[in-house]
Design an enzyme around this catalytic site. Structure first.
Site, PDB file in Angstrom:
ATOM      1  N   ASN A 175      13.783   8.894   0.682  1.00 52.30           N
ATOM      2  CA  ASN A 175      13.253   9.941   0.089  1.00 52.30           C
ATOM      3  C   ASN A 175      11.603  10.104   0.251  1.00 52.30           C
ATOM      4  O   ASN A 175      11.300   9.144   1.014  1.00 52.30           O
ATOM      5  CB  ASN A 175      13.434   9.954  -1.609  1.00 52.30           C
ATOM      6  CG  ASN A 175      13.164   8.481  -1.810  1.00 52.30           C
ATOM      7  OD1 ASN A 175      11.851   8.113  -1.973  1.00 52.30           O
ATOM      8  ND2 ASN A 175      14.170   7.666  -2.597  1.00 52.30           N
ATOM      9  N   ASP A 230      20.006   7.828  -5.570  1.00 52.81           N
ATOM     10  CA  ASP A 230      21.238   7.921  -6.770  1.00 52.81           C
ATOM     11  C   ASP A 230      22.494   7.716  -6.021  1.00 52.81           C
ATOM     12  O   ASP A 230      23.362   7.505  -6.708  1.00 52.81           O
ATOM     13  CB  ASP A 230      20.987   9.325  -7.529  1.00 52.81           C
ATOM     14  CG  ASP A 230      19.860   9.287  -8.286  1.00 52.81           C
ATOM     15  OD1 ASP A 230      19.510   8.218  -8.837  1.00 52.81           O
ATOM     16  OD2 ASP A 230      19.310  10.360  -8.507  1.00 52.81           O
TER      17      ASP A 230
END
Ligand SMILES: Cc1cc2nc3c(=O)[nH]c(=O)nc-3n(C[C@H](O)[C@H](O)[C@H](O)COP(=O)(O)O)c2cc1C
Length: 401
Positions: free
Chosen positions: A207, A276
């Site tokens: 990310n 996640d």
């Protein structure tokens, strides 16, 4: 007021070393314990005898032939602040590269407290690209810098390069030490940056987190005297001076490093952007395009914060929630409750001016009974406010015992 503080005064070989007797005297006047460490060149300008005569508790000039077997470790231990005044161009260069070839530079590497330097030199030496680059490196590590000032220099020129006046240096030391005992003896785990989950041996999903928020948190906690372990995903950032920095890549590595330290910690600040999901089974070697369309199965990654919240005992847990769209506060509050946290910092990541990779952010600090918005500000000043809120929570918790 400094009072009962251990201050290390490093003196390097600049002409302004002649003002060091005043610094020692002023610090003694504030009841500080003053340990002096001098370079060989510094002794050309001021003698150990002079410094002892004005009250220095000890004067170390060499790593060897000292009363202590390991003077650098003994001096650095439990010091509240170290100041190098004057700091020569040479010592600044050595600090920037981590050289430890005498008592002063070796002590700096063993420090666990803020370092303040007061550069002093001829204007051309100060403006030299090498010196300026070294100063930038030191600043990025959280080293505090006072001066140099503009005025008449020892070489007769007027320009920038004079060491700040002893009283200004003392004031700066007081500022640095006044906050130091707020979190002294407290141990924080701070996580920062993004994680990377491998797809094969060369690719990953990651990310855009830069790590800046977590690094700012670590810096502000260190300034208040906390012991900090900073566990960070890949980032270009330099770890703040005085913290333990552990570099990780995957969620599992992050989890291992956090859990290893969790029992000993007083608080955890989870500023890392933790994946996640991860790949169910990363491929060995490299996936080839010739293998045709690719179907990948992602499985939920461990929820580290939830795990910490489930076994928290008397620790303080602070999480960050990066959210998009509407109802950011509501989504963050749900996380706060579900993960059993003391505070969650909600921030928007769908606004280009702030959030990931920016030096700025706009956040809302949410606890079970309070909501406080911090308008767009630098990540350093947001970190400062979060630390103040933490201190408030800690004091409130103590009052309710
Ligand atoms: C008279 C004299 C004055 C000096 N003053 C300075 C000074 O103010 N700042 C500086 O960076 N170097 C100054 N120097 C040069 C340093 O002493 C020299 O770079 C030395 O290697 C520094 O060693 P140290 O950093 O280990 O103390 C001076 C040298 C002399 C001979």
């Amino acid at each position: 007021m400094i009072g009962n503080f251990k201050v290390i005064l490093g003196i390097s070989g600049g002409i302004a070393a002649i003002k060091c007797a005043d610094i020692v005297r002023d610090l003694k006047g504030l009841s500080a314990k003053v340990l002096v460490v001098m370079t060989k060149s510094a002794q050309e300008f001021v003698t150990p005898t002079t410094l002892t005569a004005v009250g220095a508790d000890s004067v170390t000039t060499s790593l060897f032939n000292d009363k202590s077997d390991m003077p650098h470790i003994d001096i650095a231990k439990d010091a509240q602040v170290m100041v190098i005044a004057p700091a020569t161009a040479n010592i600044i260069a050595k600090l920037a590269t981590g050289i430890a070839d005498d008592a002063l530079t070796t002590t700096v590497l063993a420090l666990n407290c803020p370092l303040l330097i007061a550069p002093s030199m001829n204007e051309s030496m100060w403006q030299n690209v090498a010196t300026q680059k070294n100063i930038e490196i030191l600043k990025s590590r959280g080293v505090k810098i006072i001066g140099p000032e503009i005025g008449k220099l020892a070489c007769g020129d007027i320009g920038i390069g004079r060491m700040s006046e002893p009283l200004d240096i003392i004031r700066r030391i007081e500022e640095l030490t006044s906050k130091r005992d707020q979190l002294s003896g407290k141990y924080f785990i701070v996580t920062a940056g993004g994680t990377r989950e491998p797809l094969d041996e060369i690719r990953y999903i990651g990310n855009r987190s830069s790590g800046k928020m977590g690094f700012s948190m670590a810096r502000k906690l260190l300034e208040r005297g906390a012991k900090v372990s900073l566990i960070t995903g890949p980032t270009e950032l330099t770890a703040p001076f005085g913290c333990e920095c552990i570099r990780i890549e995957t969620v599992d590595e992050l989890r291992d490093e956090v859990l290893k330290r969790y029992d000993a910690s007083d608080a955890v600040v989870m500023a890392a952007a933790v994946s996640d999901y991860r790949f169910k089974k990363p491929v060995q070697g490299k996936i080839k395009k010739s293998e045709g369309p690719l179907n990948l199965t992602l499985v939920p990654a461990p929820d580290i914060l939830k795990e910490l919240g489930d076994r928290r005992s008397n620790k303080i847990l602070i999480g960050f929630a990066a959210e998009c769209g509407d109802d950011i506060e509501k989504k963050a509050r749900e996380k706060l409750e579900k993960k059993n946290l003391d505070m969650i910092i909600a921030n928007r990541v769908d606004d280009d001016r702030i959030g990931f990779d920016s030096d700025y952010n706009e956040v809302t600090m949410i606890t079970l009974d309070s909501v406080e918005k911090i308008p767009i500000s630098s990540k350093d000043s947001i970190a400062e406010k979060i630390v103040e809120k933490f201190i408030f929570l800690k004091e409130k918790a103590l009052r309710s015992i």
